[in-house]
Motif scaffolding. Structure first.
Motif, PDB file in Angstrom:
ATOM      1  N   ILE A 142     -12.145 131.648 -18.928  1.00 24.64           N
ATOM      2  CA  ILE A 142     -12.478 131.033 -17.708  1.00 24.64           C
ATOM      3  C   ILE A 142     -13.067 129.262 -18.576  1.00 24.64           C
ATOM      4  CG2 ILE A 142     -14.325 129.739 -15.970  1.00 24.64           C
ATOM      5  CD1 ILE A 142     -14.922 133.120 -15.652  1.00 24.64           C
ATOM      6  N   ALA A 143     -11.931 128.477 -17.691  1.00 23.31           N
ATOM      7  CA  ALA A 143     -11.945 127.015 -18.651  1.00 23.31           C
ATOM      8  C   ALA A 143     -13.277 126.164 -17.815  1.00 23.31           C
ATOM      9  CB  ALA A 143     -10.039 126.408 -18.140  1.00 23.31           C
ATOM     10  N   PRO A 144     -14.117 126.293 -18.309  1.00 29.19           N
ATOM     11  CA  PRO A 144     -15.262 125.293 -17.507  1.00 29.19           C
ATOM     12  C   PRO A 144     -14.727 124.207 -16.827  1.00 29.19           C
ATOM     13  CG  PRO A 144     -15.694 125.584 -19.720  1.00 29.19           C
ATOM     14  CD  PRO A 144     -13.904 126.241 -19.761  1.00 29.19           C
ATOM     15  N   ARG A 145     -14.798 123.847 -15.732  1.00 30.59           N
ATOM     16  CA  ARG A 145     -14.319 122.248 -14.952  1.00 30.59           C
ATOM     17  C   ARG A 145     -15.854 121.007 -16.123  1.00 30.59           C
ATOM     18  NH1 ARG A 145     -15.475 120.722  -9.743  1.00 30.59           N
ATOM     19  NH2 ARG A 145     -17.537 119.999  -9.981  1.00 30.59           N
ATOM     20  N   LEU A 146     -14.895 120.451 -16.652  1.00 26.72           N
ATOM     21  CA  LEU A 146     -15.661 119.259 -17.900  1.00 26.72           C
ATOM     22  C   LEU A 146     -15.574 117.831 -17.358  1.00 26.72           C
ATOM     23  CD1 LEU A 146     -15.317 120.905 -21.218  1.00 26.72           C
ATOM     24  CD2 LEU A 146     -17.490 121.472 -19.447  1.00 26.72           C
ATOM     25  N   ASP A 147     -14.211 118.062 -16.381  1.00 29.07           N
ATOM     26  CA  ASP A 147     -14.182 116.322 -16.258  1.00 29.07           C
ATOM     27  C   ASP A 147     -15.544 116.007 -15.395  1.00 29.07           C
ATOM     28  OD1 ASP A 147     -13.395 117.594 -14.458  1.00 29.07           O
ATOM     29  OD2 ASP A 147     -11.184 116.553 -14.191  1.00 29.07           O
ATOM     30  N   GLN A 148     -16.172 116.337 -14.273  1.00 27.30           N
ATOM     31  CA  GLN A 148     -16.764 115.934 -13.012  1.00 27.30           C
ATOM     32  C   GLN A 148     -17.770 116.996 -12.911  1.00 27.30           C
ATOM     33  OE1 GLN A 148     -14.023 115.570  -9.280  1.00 27.30           O
ATOM     34  NE2 GLN A 148     -13.165 116.583 -10.321  1.00 27.30           N
ATOM     35  N   PRO A 149     -18.324 116.358 -12.158  1.00 25.91           N
ATOM     36  CA  PRO A 149     -20.321 117.796 -11.668  1.00 25.91           C
ATOM     37  C   PRO A 149     -19.873 117.808 -10.553  1.00 25.91           C
ATOM     38  CG  PRO A 149     -20.830 114.651 -11.907  1.00 25.91           C
ATOM     39  CD  PRO A 149     -19.585 115.112 -12.077  1.00 25.91           C
ATOM     40  N   ALA A 150     -20.524 119.210 -10.285  1.00 24.17           N
ATOM     41  CA  ALA A 150     -20.409 119.743  -8.983  1.00 24.17           C
ATOM     42  C   ALA A 150     -20.836 118.620  -8.257  1.00 24.17           C
ATOM     43  CB  ALA A 150     -21.238 120.952  -8.632  1.00 24.17           C
ATOM     44  N   ARG A 151     -20.610 118.820  -6.376  1.00 24.93           N
ATOM     45  CA  ARG A 151     -21.135 117.910  -5.721  1.00 24.93           C
ATOM     46  C   ARG A 151     -21.621 118.561  -4.140  1.00 24.93           C
ATOM     47  NH1 ARG A 151     -15.503 116.664  -6.911  1.00 24.93           N
ATOM     48  NH2 ARG A 151     -14.976 117.709  -5.217  1.00 24.93           N
ATOM     49  N   ARG A 152     -21.812 118.109  -4.020  1.00 23.18           N
ATOM     50  CA  ARG A 152     -22.785 117.959  -2.719  1.00 23.18           C
ATOM     51  C   ARG A 152     -21.778 118.987  -1.704  1.00 23.18           C
ATOM     52  NH1 ARG A 152     -28.222 117.306  -0.733  1.00 23.18           N
ATOM     53  NH2 ARG A 152     -28.941 116.187  -1.807  1.00 23.18           N
ATOM     54  N   GLY A 153     -21.906 119.686  -0.651  1.00 20.47           N
ATOM     55  CA  GLY A 153     -21.073 120.285   0.251  1.00 20.47           C
ATOM     56  C   GLY A 153     -19.571 120.769  -0.808  1.00 20.47           C
ATOM     57  N   GLU A 154     -20.079 121.486  -2.116  1.00 24.78           N
ATOM     58  CA  GLU A 154     -18.745 121.639  -2.395  1.00 24.78           C
ATOM     59  C   GLU A 154     -18.751 123.183  -2.570  1.00 24.78           C
ATOM     60  OE1 GLU A 154     -16.338 121.774  -7.245  1.00 24.78           O
ATOM     61  OE2 GLU A 154     -17.670 120.120  -6.536  1.00 24.78           O
ATOM     62  N   SER A 155     -17.713 123.984  -2.212  1.00 27.45           N
ATOM     63  CA  SER A 155     -17.414 125.242  -2.054  1.00 27.45           C
ATOM     64  C   SER A 155     -17.426 126.276  -3.448  1.00 27.45           C
ATOM     65  CB  SER A 155     -16.696 126.121  -1.638  1.00 27.45           C
ATOM     66  OG  SER A 155     -15.758 125.707  -1.596  1.00 27.45           O
ATOM     67  N   PHE A 156     -18.456 127.291  -4.063  1.00 28.75           N
ATOM     68  CA  PHE A 156     -17.954 127.885  -5.122  1.00 28.75           C
ATOM     69  C   PHE A 156     -18.630 129.365  -4.379  1.00 28.75           C
ATOM     70  CE2 PHE A 156     -22.488 127.154  -4.788  1.00 28.75           C
ATOM     71  CZ  PHE A 156     -22.996 128.505  -5.084  1.00 28.75           C
ATOM     72  N   THR A 157     -18.034 130.232  -5.576  1.00 30.12           N
ATOM     73  CA  THR A 157     -17.873 132.376  -5.402  1.00 30.12           C
ATOM     74  C   THR A 157     -18.780 131.672  -6.676  1.00 30.12           C
ATOM     75  OG1 THR A 157     -16.285 132.230  -4.698  1.00 30.12           O
ATOM     76  CG2 THR A 157     -17.192 134.133  -5.907  1.00 30.12           C
ATOM     77  N   ALA A 158     -20.244 132.826  -6.688  1.00 34.42           N
ATOM     78  CA  ALA A 158     -21.193 133.416  -6.787  1.00 34.42           C
ATOM     79  C   ALA A 158     -20.811 134.469  -8.038  1.00 34.42           C
ATOM     80  CB  ALA A 158     -22.433 133.496  -6.466  1.00 34.42           C
ATOM     81  N   VAL A 159     -21.310 135.021  -8.896  1.00 32.67           N
ATOM     82  CA  VAL A 159     -20.374 135.836  -9.630  1.00 32.67           C
ATOM     83  C   VAL A 159     -21.154 135.882 -10.713  1.00 32.67           C
ATOM     84  CG1 VAL A 159     -19.035 137.191 -10.932  1.00 32.67           C
ATOM     85  CG2 VAL A 159     -18.071 135.748  -8.956  1.00 32.67           C
ATOM     86  N   GLY A 160     -21.678 137.281 -10.329  1.00 28.14           N
ATOM     87  CA  GLY A 160     -22.921 138.081 -11.582  1.00 28.14           C
ATOM     88  C   GLY A 160     -23.753 139.255 -11.622  1.00 28.14           C
TER      89      GLY A 160
END
Length: 183
Positions: A142-160
């Protein structure tokens, strides 16, 4: 997995409080996110399960609370801290969707954590250097996103690999899509 040595071993306010583990309640068994790995800690006193992400063929990004002694389940950012880091020979990684006695577990060679003290909040990150590497033809990192922080309201998928409460046992990689960043 190609082993380097040739062997694979089978007074806080609400903003300052957090939990060490969050189950993926309502998640479905996940066979898609292959680079989300199970991390197991095996000592004479305990066996624990956590989650990590393969970010290079031999590097796993995880939470520091998965590889360090912590003071308890409740976290107060003004007081809570990390204790010693577990030795690498007590940590193993598996790429199985369901972790059990028949899963392959691969050894960790080195554990790296921030050296800026033991404060739990803001330092809950660790890097595991594997004693070998995963083949990119079987698991793409996985290439972690390093160019900008997460923003309020941004969607994501939790995996674990957490406990799913009444929805199932721990040890199964689950995913839950349609979640949003809240802070």
């Amino acid at each position: 997995f190609e082993a380097a040595s040739g062997n694979a071993a089978q007074g806080a306010d609400a903003a300052q409080l957090a939990q060490l583990a969050q189950p993926i309640v309502g998640g479905e068994t996940d066979r898609e996110h292959l680079a989300v790995l199970a991390l197991t800690l095996v000592t004479q006193q305990e066996v624990a399960l956590c989650t990590g992400s393969l970010i290079a063929p031999n590097l796993v990004l995880t939470a520091r609370h998965c590889v360090s002694v912590t003071e308890g389940e409740k976290v107060d950012c003004s007081e809570s801290g990390f204790g010693r880091v577990y030795p690498p020979d007590e940590l193993f990684v598996s790429s199985s969707t369901t972790v059990g006695s028949s899963s392959n577990f691969y050894p960790v060679r080195e554990v790296l954590v921030p050296d800026d003290g033991s404060a739990l909040c803001g330092s809950d990150i660790a890097l595991l250097i594997m004693d070998g590497q995963f083949r990119s033809t079987s698991i793409a990192p996985i290439a972690p996103r390093l160019d900008q922080p997460a923003r309020r309201g941004e969607s994501f998928t939790a995996v674990g690999f957490g406990d799913a409460l009444s929805d199932g046992e721990a040890g199964v990689r689950r995913a839950l899509a349609g979640l949003e960043v809240v802070c």
